[in-house]
Design a protein around this motif. Structure first.
Motif, short mmCIF file in Angstrom:
data_model
loop_
_atom_site.label_atom_id
_atom_site.label_comp_id
_atom_site.label_asym_id
_atom_site.label_seq_id
_atom_site.Cartn_x
_atom_site.Cartn_y
_atom_site.Cartn_z
N LEU A 178 49.84 -11.03 29.69
CA LEU A 178 51.19 -9.91 30.26
C LEU A 178 50.55 -10.00 31.53
N GLY A 179 50.30 -9.66 32.51
CA GLY A 179 50.28 -9.37 34.26
C GLY A 179 50.10 -7.99 34.24
N VAL A 180 49.30 -7.54 33.55
CA VAL A 180 49.30 -6.13 33.44
C VAL A 180 48.01 -5.73 34.19
N ARG A 181 47.43 -4.44 34.33
CA ARG A 181 46.23 -3.95 34.49
C ARG A 181 45.92 -2.76 33.94
N ALA A 182 47.09 -2.06 32.95
CA ALA A 182 46.38 -1.15 32.15
C ALA A 182 47.04 -1.38 30.20
N VAL A 183 46.68 -1.68 29.63
CA VAL A 183 47.23 -1.91 27.98
C VAL A 183 46.89 -0.10 27.47
N LEU A 184 48.07 0.01 26.80
CA LEU A 184 47.91 1.27 25.65
C LEU A 184 48.53 0.89 24.41
N THR A 185 47.10 1.30 24.09
CA THR A 185 46.82 1.26 22.34
C THR A 185 47.01 2.98 21.40
N GLY A 186 47.33 2.69 20.50
CA GLY A 186 47.77 3.53 19.21
C GLY A 186 47.30 2.96 17.61
N LYS A 187 47.36 4.30 17.12
CA LYS A 187 47.33 3.75 15.71
C LYS A 187 47.88 5.35 15.37
N VAL A 188 48.10 4.79 14.15
CA VAL A 188 49.96 5.69 12.92
C VAL A 188 48.96 6.08 11.55
N THR A 189 49.41 7.21 11.85
CA THR A 189 48.63 7.77 10.49
C THR A 189 49.23 8.35 9.61
N PRO A 190 50.49 8.15 8.32
CA PRO A 190 50.93 9.00 7.68
C PRO A 190 49.74 10.01 6.40
N ARG A 191 50.12 11.00 6.44
CA ARG A 191 49.70 11.85 5.23
C ARG A 191 50.93 12.58 4.84
N GLY A 192 51.09 12.41 3.73
CA GLY A 192 52.44 13.18 3.26
C GLY A 192 53.10 13.61 4.64
N ASP A 193 53.96 14.56 5.00
CA ASP A 193 55.32 14.83 5.17
C ASP A 193 54.93 14.65 7.01
N GLU A 194 53.40 14.38 6.93
CA GLU A 194 52.66 14.68 8.45
C GLU A 194 53.04 13.16 9.55
N LEU A 195 52.73 12.73 10.14
CA LEU A 195 52.00 11.51 11.06
C LEU A 195 50.92 12.40 12.04
N PHE A 196 49.95 11.20 11.96
CA PHE A 196 48.95 11.87 13.34
C PHE A 196 49.41 10.56 14.02
N ILE A 197 49.10 10.80 15.15
CA ILE A 197 49.59 9.65 15.71
C ILE A 197 48.20 10.16 17.19
N SER A 198 47.59 8.79 17.75
CA SER A 198 46.32 9.05 19.04
C SER A 198 46.65 7.60 19.50
N VAL A 199 46.69 8.06 20.31
CA VAL A 199 46.72 6.65 22.09
C VAL A 199 45.93 6.82 23.40
N GLU A 200 45.70 5.71 23.96
CA GLU A 200 44.38 5.15 24.83
C GLU A 200 45.05 4.58 25.76
#
Length: 401
Positions: free
Chosen positions: A5-27
């Protein structure tokens, strides 16, 4: 990935659905040494889904110490809808939109109409509907059960509504460009709208992608390659854009490059263009094998392509059988057969009178296949190019010979 991609940093993440909620972790990771630059966890109710992109973008920009212009801030805050159900249905419709499979196209239309029902003021589903009708009608293997004339009418209605709701969206101007290019052969308007879409959202890969299609149809191959590479640069791992680059090489008669590029995408997305390329370079068994895989996996109607390769291989009887099937189906009231595909087989068999007769029918129907890659550069009609009737076709489409 960062290197590609020709970039220095990369944003990664994960989305976890639980019932009527979404839990999102990013790094945020520094790709030079894999070190952690920043991370955060979020919790959202599904009903608040629309806040996620804005919140994440804001926090990442703060960590990168970047400032947005006023216009960029407005675009970031703009949602298009406050209805999370409408937005989710829109995303599902967009996911299925680009398939040439009839069932997936029908799913796309269904989801997009459901999104509109949830929020009739949401412009994006209308713009995406235009894309469904264009993709369905401007593709050799597409099997949508409506005529090009019907598709044009539906596309125009959707585009007009999108413009009425929000003409500041790049997606809306892309939809206008599609109609001008594929159905109306209004090349000046098409180019203006493609460029407007790109100006509104410079990193909009789909606008660069289809602008490249326009440029190929015009015979402006160097510019088309530049746009293709720009689109691919936004996501070098995107299967569709890697396939598009192979399509570009095939359409510009760079067959060795086409084979190499299309093989890259083969394992995850078998494609008919590789089969066509093999046919053009005389590798007929490989051509038939690739078309067979593509037809079975995607349910496409590739009989026009099959017929051409049989003709190139000297298997005239087999080509004639496929031609007879297509001709018989033109008499069925609930079946639509592209006149372009019939013209392809006749031209490949050297039957010029019939080829021109079916090209005329394709013209009358505004068959989208005439513009993708464009009659001006379409190699399947090379044996017709010196005929005055072919030059007349080009002029009537607004294309100089």
């Amino acid at each position: 990935m960062a290197k590609a991609l020709g970039v220095r940093a990369v944003l990664t993440g994960k989305v976890t659905p639980r019932g009527d909620e979404l839990f999102i972790s990013v790094e945020l990771v520094d790709a030079r040494d894999n070190s952690h630059l920043w991370g955060e966890q979020y919790g959202y109710k599904v009903a608040n889904l629309l806040a996620v992109p804005t919140d994440l973008a804001r926090d990442v920009l703060q960590q990168l110490r970047l400032r947005l212009s006023g216009a960029e801030q407005q675009r970031l805050a703009k949602r298009g809808t406050d209805n999370p159900e409408a937005y989710e249905l829109y995303l599902k419709g967009r996911y299925y939109k680009n398939s040439l499979d009839r069932k997936k196209q029908e799913k796309a239309i269904e989801y997009l109409h459901e999104a509109i029902a949830k929020d009739p003021r949401f412009a994006l589903p209308y713009a995406e509907l235009v894309g469904v009708y264009v993709n369905g009608m401007a593709s050799v293997g597409a099997t949508m059960p409506i005529s090009h004339k019907e598709a044009l009418q539906k596309a125009k209605e959707a585009a007009a509504k999108a413009v009425e709701l929000d003409d500041t969206l790049a997606e809306v101007h892309l939809s206008l460009a599609h109609i001008a290019r594929v159905f109306e052969w209004d090349w000046k308007t098409a180019e203006r709208e493609y460029q407007r879409a790109i100006a509104l959202t410079p990193n909009y890969a789909e606008a660069h992608h289809f602008y490249a299609h326009y440029l190929v149809a015009q015979g402006r191959f160097d510019e088309a390659l530049a746009e293709s590479l720009r689109a691919l640069a936004f996501d070098p791992f995107d299967v569709g854009m890697n396939f598009h680059l192979g399509w570009y090489y095939y359409r510009t008669r760079q067959d060795e490059k086409a084979v190499a590029q299309l093989k890259k995408t083969l394992e995850i997305d078998p494609n008919g263009v590789l089969g066509l390329t093999y046919g053009e370079i005389g590798q007929y068994s490989e051509a038939f094998a690739e078309l067979q895989k593509n037809q079975e996996l995607k349910g496409l109607d590739l009989r026009g392509n099959w017929g051409r390769i049989h003709a190139l291989a000297g298997q005239r009887d087999e080509a004639q059988k496929l031609l007879a099937q297509l001709l018989a189906e033109t008499q069925l009231p609930d079946k639509h057969v592209s006149p372009y595909n019939i013209a392809v087989i006749y031209a490949s068999l050297g039957e010029k009178e019939q080829a021109f007769a079916w090209l005329e029918k394709a013209m009358a129907e505004r068959d989208g296949n005439l513009t993708d890659p464009g009659l001006k550069v379409d190699r399947v009609f090379d044996n017709l190019r010196s005929d005055a009737r072919f030059i007349s076709l080009l002029r009537r489409m607004g294309l100089t010979p």
